[in-house]
Scaffold this motif. Structure first.
Motif, PDB file in Angstrom:
ATOM      1  N   SER A 164      -8.003  -0.764 -16.867  1.00  0.00           N
ATOM      2  CA  SER A 164      -7.744  -0.349 -15.482  1.00  0.00           C
ATOM      3  C   SER A 164      -6.654  -1.190 -14.839  1.00  0.00           C
ATOM      4  O   SER A 164      -6.531  -2.388 -15.100  1.00  0.00           O
ATOM      5  N   ILE A 165      -5.891  -0.515 -13.973  1.00  0.00           N
ATOM      6  CA  ILE A 165      -4.893  -1.150 -13.122  1.00  0.00           C
ATOM      7  C   ILE A 165      -5.251  -0.816 -11.684  1.00  0.00           C
ATOM      8  O   ILE A 165      -5.562   0.335 -11.359  1.00  0.00           O
ATOM      9  N   TYR A 166      -5.226  -1.826 -10.812  1.00  0.00           N
ATOM     10  CA  TYR A 166      -5.553  -1.648  -9.395  1.00  0.00           C
ATOM     11  C   TYR A 166      -4.297  -1.896  -8.559  1.00  0.00           C
ATOM     12  O   TYR A 166      -3.598  -2.901  -8.753  1.00  0.00           O
ATOM     13  N   LEU A 167      -4.028  -0.983  -7.634  1.00  0.00           N
ATOM     14  CA  LEU A 167      -2.919  -1.126  -6.697  1.00  0.00           C
ATOM     15  C   LEU A 167      -3.523  -1.168  -5.299  1.00  0.00           C
ATOM     16  O   LEU A 167      -4.110  -0.173  -4.835  1.00  0.00           O
ATOM     17  N   TYR A 168      -3.382  -2.308  -4.619  1.00  0.00           N
ATOM     18  CA  TYR A 168      -4.083  -2.558  -3.364  1.00  0.00           C
ATOM     19  C   TYR A 168      -3.214  -2.314  -2.135  1.00  0.00           C
ATOM     20  O   TYR A 168      -1.977  -2.317  -2.219  1.00  0.00           O
ATOM     21  N   ASP A 169      -3.886  -2.150  -0.996  1.00  0.00           N
ATOM     22  CA  ASP A 169      -3.241  -2.024   0.312  1.00  0.00           C
ATOM     23  C   ASP A 169      -2.142  -0.971   0.255  1.00  0.00           C
ATOM     24  O   ASP A 169      -0.981  -1.224   0.562  1.00  0.00           O
ATOM     25  N   ALA A 170      -2.548   0.246  -0.135  1.00  0.00           N
ATOM     26  CA  ALA A 170      -1.580   1.300  -0.427  1.00  0.00           C
ATOM     27  C   ALA A 170      -0.773   1.735   0.791  1.00  0.00           C
ATOM     28  O   ALA A 170       0.320   2.285   0.639  1.00  0.00           O
ATOM     29  N   LEU A 171      -1.280   1.494   1.996  1.00  0.00           N
ATOM     30  CA  LEU A 171      -0.570   1.931   3.203  1.00  0.00           C
ATOM     31  C   LEU A 171       0.346   0.859   3.776  1.00  0.00           C
ATOM     32  O   LEU A 171       0.977   1.065   4.811  1.00  0.00           O
ATOM     33  N   ALA A 172       0.420  -0.291   3.100  1.00  0.00           N
ATOM     34  CA  ALA A 172       1.315  -1.352   3.577  1.00  0.00           C
ATOM     35  C   ALA A 172       2.771  -0.922   3.461  1.00  0.00           C
ATOM     36  O   ALA A 172       3.129  -0.071   2.647  1.00  0.00           O
ATOM     37  N   SER A 173       3.610  -1.513   4.291  1.00  0.00           N
ATOM     38  CA  SER A 173       5.039  -1.232   4.229  1.00  0.00           C
ATOM     39  C   SER A 173       5.596  -1.819   2.930  1.00  0.00           C
ATOM     40  O   SER A 173       5.579  -3.033   2.727  1.00  0.00           O
ATOM     41  N   ARG A 174       6.064  -0.946   2.060  1.00  0.00           N
ATOM     42  CA  ARG A 174       6.486  -1.386   0.729  1.00  0.00           C
ATOM     43  C   ARG A 174       7.570  -0.440   0.224  1.00  0.00           C
ATOM     44  O   ARG A 174       7.426   0.775   0.302  1.00  0.00           O
ATOM     45  N   SER A 175       8.662  -0.982  -0.285  1.00  0.00           N
ATOM     46  CA  SER A 175       9.756  -0.148  -0.778  1.00  0.00           C
ATOM     47  C   SER A 175       9.366   0.507  -2.106  1.00  0.00           C
ATOM     48  O   SER A 175       8.442   0.064  -2.805  1.00  0.00           O
ATOM     49  N   ASP A 176      10.101   1.558  -2.455  1.00  0.00           N
ATOM     50  CA  ASP A 176       9.882   2.190  -3.754  1.00  0.00           C
ATOM     51  C   ASP A 176      10.081   1.186  -4.875  1.00  0.00           C
ATOM     52  O   ASP A 176       9.339   1.184  -5.866  1.00  0.00           O
ATOM     53  N   PHE A 177      11.087   0.321  -4.743  1.00  0.00           N
ATOM     54  CA  PHE A 177      11.317  -0.665  -5.796  1.00  0.00           C
ATOM     55  C   PHE A 177      10.145  -1.621  -5.923  1.00  0.00           C
ATOM     56  O   PHE A 177       9.759  -1.993  -7.038  1.00  0.00           O
TER      57      PHE A 177
END
Length: 404
Positions: A164-177
């Motif tokens: 498994s891979i977890y990606l957190y705080d998905a709504l944070a301001s984050r660039s595509d890169f």
């Protein structure tokens, strides 16, 4: 599970996390991990194809279908955390009727399906490149489904545990890169080998190695036009080139200019990790992607501990010592340092033009195919290659004595 070629070695990875500025570890119970491993087993996806909507397709580097699953078939619960997800995006590869699920990207609700689809496409492209370059040498690549859990909560960043891979705080301001970098980092933890036991910036090197290796591969594909920004979903030529110039090229050039620093490789701090990653990136750039899994065959046995940076240097030397053919790909710099085993080697270019090369402190002669060099004593030597427009790799072959 490691790469093929190291049959007695199993690398067991604990939880790892990468945040925006630092890495943290999160502990989970043994029972939860066992349940998580069980959910990571590969399954055929006839059900998904019948009930999911094909939202996108990947043509290159390996054909794949991207499906959106909503409603009951898209619902899932992460057994390790108990988080509920109401939809998922699936990446399938293989011919029709025998498709295999490679990734299941779970999203909390439909509002994040767009992000889930872009992450799925990016991982599908990474999987295809890895399969094209090291597919026959990497058992983990086709061992089952990798689950990706996109979460609204948690510290911004990512984490990998088993399948498994977890990606957190998905709504944070984050660039595509930044999304691309985090996903590449965690997929590196999932797929790649690497030295471990570091005190900073995190214990395992294969996350940062994965970032630099995968984005370097993607930069090559974008630069040559084999892929576009639309293909990657998260990366453009400009962002890939900027990262490559800052994070990949300087490390490769350092090894090319001076060879590896054995003392630095023995360190357990950030400088030691950087030197180990530099060696692995240099091997990939000079010899091709198969150099990394090939080195695993020659890792020295170290019962009770994971391999170090010095272990990988020893494995690199042992691999070349036992190779009948050594490939040198263009590095963009000349001269450069490379390791040479003892023996006689004949150089030939794939375009059948005799390559203009010379090797430091070697006895040289010419043949119909190109340059012949004899190395009396193994070691690191300077190689100079004359300018050749669009030069292909040079292959050095070493004839072995015929057995009586």
């Amino acid at each position: 599970m490691g790469l093929l070629g190291a049959p007695t070695r199993v690398y067991v990875r604990s939880m790892r996390c990468i945040g925006v500025d630092s890495c943290t570890r999160r502990a989970r119970s043994t029972a939860a991990l066992i349940a998580l491993v069980a959910t990571g087993l590969g399954v055929r996806t006839a059900f998904a194809r019948e009930t999911g909507q094909v939202a996108d397709r990947i043509v290159y580097p390996r054909p794949a279908a991207i499906l959106q699953l909503t409603g009951p078939q898209g619902q899932s619960v992460d057994p390790a955390t108990g988080r509920s997800h109401s939809a998922m995006v699936v990446v399938e590869t293989g011919p029709h009727g025998a498709t295999l699920r490679r990734f299941a990207v779970h999203v909390p609700d439909r509002s994040l399906l767009g992000l889930g689809q872009r992450v799925a496409r990016f991982l599908g492209i990474l999987w295809g490149l890895a399969d094209m370059k090291i597919g026959t040498l990497n058992a983990k690549l086709k061992s089952g489904t990798a689950d990706v859990w996109i979460c609204r909560d948690g510290e911004a960043g990512g984490e990998q545990s088993r399948s498994s891979i977890y990606l957190y705080d998905a709504l944070a301001s984050r660039s595509d890169f930044e999304w691309a970098r985090i996903v590449a980092h965690e997929y590196g933890h999932y797929l790649l080998p690497g030295p471990s036991g570091y005190t900073e910036p995190e214990p395992w090197s294969n996350g940062l190695f994965g970032e630099r290796l995968f984005i370097g591969w993607l930069y090559d594909e974008l630069r040559t036009g084999r892929l576009s920004a639309d293909d990657t979903g998260l990366l453009t030529l400009a962002t890939a080139e900027d990262y490559y110039r800052k994070q990949v090229e300087p490390l490769v050039d350092r090894i090319a200019a001076n060879g590896p620093n054995a003392e630095r490789l023995a360190r357990k701090d950030k400088a030691g990790m950087d030197e180990a990653i530099a060696l692995l990136l240099y091997a990939d750039r000079l010899h091709g992607a198969r150099s990394i899994p090939s080195m695993l065959e020659w890792l020295p046995p170290r019962l009770g501990r994971q391999p170090s940076g010095r272990d990988f240097l020893d494995a690199y030397v042992a691999w070349l010592d036992h190779s009948d053919a050594i490939q040198h790909r263009p590095l963009g710099v000349s001269p450069f340092q490379s390791y040479w085993p003892t023996g006689t080697f004949e150089a030939s270019g794939l375009d059948h033009r005799p390559p203009d090369v010379s090797v430091q402190n070697a006895q040289e002669s010419k043949s119909e195919r190109g340059t012949v060099v004899t190395i009396a004593r193994s070691g690191w030597r300077q190689v100079r290659i004359g300018p050749r427009e669009g030069a292909p790799p040079i292959t050095w072959t070493r004839p072995r004595p015929k057995k009586p």
